[in-house]
Design a protein around this motif. Structure first.
Motif, PDB file in Angstrom:
ATOM      1  N   ASN A  68     -74.264 -32.332 -34.358  1.00  0.00           N
ATOM      2  CA  ASN A  68     -72.873 -31.890 -34.331  1.00  0.00           C
ATOM      3  C   ASN A  68     -72.134 -32.358 -35.578  1.00  0.00           C
ATOM      4  OD1 ASN A  68     -73.395 -30.897 -31.754  1.00  0.00           O
ATOM      5  ND2 ASN A  68     -72.756 -32.803 -30.777  1.00  0.00           N
ATOM      6  N   GLU A  94     -68.296 -31.922 -38.077  1.00  0.00           N
ATOM      7  CA  GLU A  94     -66.891 -31.519 -38.056  1.00  0.00           C
ATOM      8  C   GLU A  94     -66.404 -31.280 -39.472  1.00  0.00           C
ATOM      9  OE1 GLU A  94     -64.602 -35.781 -37.819  1.00  0.00           O
ATOM     10  OE2 GLU A  94     -65.199 -34.887 -35.914  1.00  0.00           O
ATOM     11  N   SER A 142     -62.594 -30.532 -41.685  1.00  0.00           N
ATOM     12  CA  SER A 142     -61.134 -30.562 -41.590  1.00  0.00           C
ATOM     13  C   SER A 142     -60.532 -29.287 -42.168  1.00  0.00           C
ATOM     14  CB  SER A 142     -60.589 -31.777 -42.334  1.00  0.00           C
ATOM     15  OG  SER A 142     -60.869 -31.650 -43.713  1.00  0.00           O
ATOM     16  N   LYS A 183     -67.270 -28.038 -35.670  1.00  0.00           N
ATOM     17  CA  LYS A 183     -65.935 -27.883 -35.089  1.00  0.00           C
ATOM     18  C   LYS A 183     -64.900 -28.204 -36.158  1.00  0.00           C
ATOM     19  CE  LYS A 183     -64.176 -28.571 -30.579  1.00  0.00           C
ATOM     20  NZ  LYS A 183     -64.194 -29.353 -29.345  1.00  0.00           N
ATOM     21  N   ILE A 206     -61.353 -29.563 -37.225  1.00  0.00           N
ATOM     22  CA  ILE A 206     -60.346 -30.474 -36.678  1.00  0.00           C
ATOM     23  C   ILE A 206     -59.054 -30.347 -37.484  1.00  0.00           C
ATOM     24  CG2 ILE A 206     -61.979 -32.135 -35.706  1.00  0.00           C
ATOM     25  CD1 ILE A 206     -61.480 -33.865 -38.222  1.00  0.00           C
ATOM     26  N   LYS A 207     -57.941 -30.628 -36.832  1.00  0.00           N
ATOM     27  CA  LYS A 207     -56.645 -30.482 -37.487  1.00  0.00           C
ATOM     28  C   LYS A 207     -56.348 -31.708 -38.331  1.00  0.00           C
ATOM     29  CE  LYS A 207     -51.828 -29.446 -36.744  1.00  0.00           C
ATOM     30  NZ  LYS A 207     -50.698 -30.046 -36.084  1.00  0.00           N
ATOM     31  N   SER A 208     -56.785 -31.660 -39.557  1.00  0.00           N
ATOM     32  CA  SER A 208     -56.533 -32.743 -40.500  1.00  0.00           C
ATOM     33  C   SER A 208     -56.245 -32.093 -41.841  1.00  0.00           C
ATOM     34  CB  SER A 208     -57.756 -33.651 -40.580  1.00  0.00           C
ATOM     35  OG  SER A 208     -57.578 -34.632 -41.565  1.00  0.00           O
ATOM     36  N   ALA A 217     -63.182 -24.762 -32.869  1.00  0.00           N
ATOM     37  CA  ALA A 217     -62.012 -25.450 -33.424  1.00  0.00           C
ATOM     38  C   ALA A 217     -61.239 -26.116 -32.300  1.00  0.00           C
ATOM     39  CB  ALA A 217     -61.124 -24.455 -34.151  1.00  0.00           C
ATOM     40  N   THR A 218     -60.570 -27.213 -32.640  1.00  0.00           N
ATOM     41  CA  THR A 218     -59.717 -27.876 -31.658  1.00  0.00           C
ATOM     42  C   THR A 218     -58.475 -27.000 -31.455  1.00  0.00           C
ATOM     43  OG1 THR A 218     -58.533 -29.119 -33.362  1.00  0.00           O
ATOM     44  CG2 THR A 218     -60.483 -30.174 -32.388  1.00  0.00           C
ATOM     45  N   ALA A 219     -57.718 -27.280 -30.413  1.00  0.00           N
ATOM     46  CA  ALA A 219     -56.536 -26.467 -30.091  1.00  0.00           C
ATOM     47  C   ALA A 219     -55.544 -26.463 -31.257  1.00  0.00           C
ATOM     48  CB  ALA A 219     -55.876 -26.984 -28.824  1.00  0.00           C
ATOM     49  N   ALA A 233     -56.164 -27.130 -34.457  1.00  0.00           N
ATOM     50  CA  ALA A 233     -56.759 -26.464 -35.621  1.00  0.00           C
ATOM     51  C   ALA A 233     -56.725 -24.958 -35.442  1.00  0.00           C
ATOM     52  CB  ALA A 233     -58.184 -26.934 -35.823  1.00  0.00           C
ATOM     53  N   LYS A 234     -56.975 -24.491 -34.228  1.00  0.00           N
ATOM     54  CA  LYS A 234     -56.967 -23.043 -33.923  1.00  0.00           C
ATOM     55  C   LYS A 234     -55.579 -22.469 -34.178  1.00  0.00           C
ATOM     56  CE  LYS A 234     -58.165 -19.746 -30.335  1.00  0.00           C
ATOM     57  NZ  LYS A 234     -58.516 -19.506 -28.953  1.00  0.00           N
TER      58      LYS A 234
END
Length: 143
Positions: A74, A76, A78, A109, A111-113, A127-129, A131-132
């Motif tokens: 897995n 990730e 940004s 995935k 991530i919102k960064s 994607a995280t919520a 980030a989406k």
């Protein structure tokens, strides 16, 4: 050089230790096994970590932690890294070629960064919520 005068390198060969062959050899009588006890007997040995019946160290200490075997597959990424990549369409292969994820990675995935200003179409990437929402606000989409 002929086949009949080839010799092994100096120190490569040494005589096998012959134990239990008399006092003059220095390895007679107990044959290097010391006196009595389990380790002096033929076939007498114990498991690794055995402490003579005392509770072994690995059982005295508490169990702690867990390392997932699937975590290595897995990855990730940004939003900032997606912005730097600058590609309109992004999939797993694109990220591997850009060197943003390792070769073993199977699931990625976002991530919102950081921030995303370009419209990016993601294929086969989660994607995280947060980030989406950021990707769709920039005019991108997730498949």
């Amino acid at each position: 050089m002929q086949l009949n005068n080839i010799k092994p390198a100096e120190g490569a060969k040494h005589a096998k230790r012959r134990v239990g062959r008399g006092i003059g050899s220095g390895l007679g009588k107990t044959a290097g096994r010391g006196h009595k006890g389990q380790k002096s007997r033929a076939g007498g040995y114990h498991k690794v970590g055995f402490e003579g019946g005392q509770m072994p160290l690995q059982r005295r200490l508490p169990k702690r932690g867990f390392k997932s075997q699937t975590a290595k597959f897995n990855g990730e990424i940004s939003l900032a890294a997606l912005e730097r990549l600058g590609a309109a369409e992004v999939d797993l292969l694109t990220l591997k070629q850009a060197g943003l994820v390792g070769e073993l990675i199977k699931n990625v995935k976002v991530i919102k960064s950081g921030e995303l200003k370009k419209a990016v179409k993601l294929t086969g990437i989660a994607a995280t919520a947060g980030a989406k929402a950021a990707i769709e606000a920039a005019g991108g989409s997730l498949n």
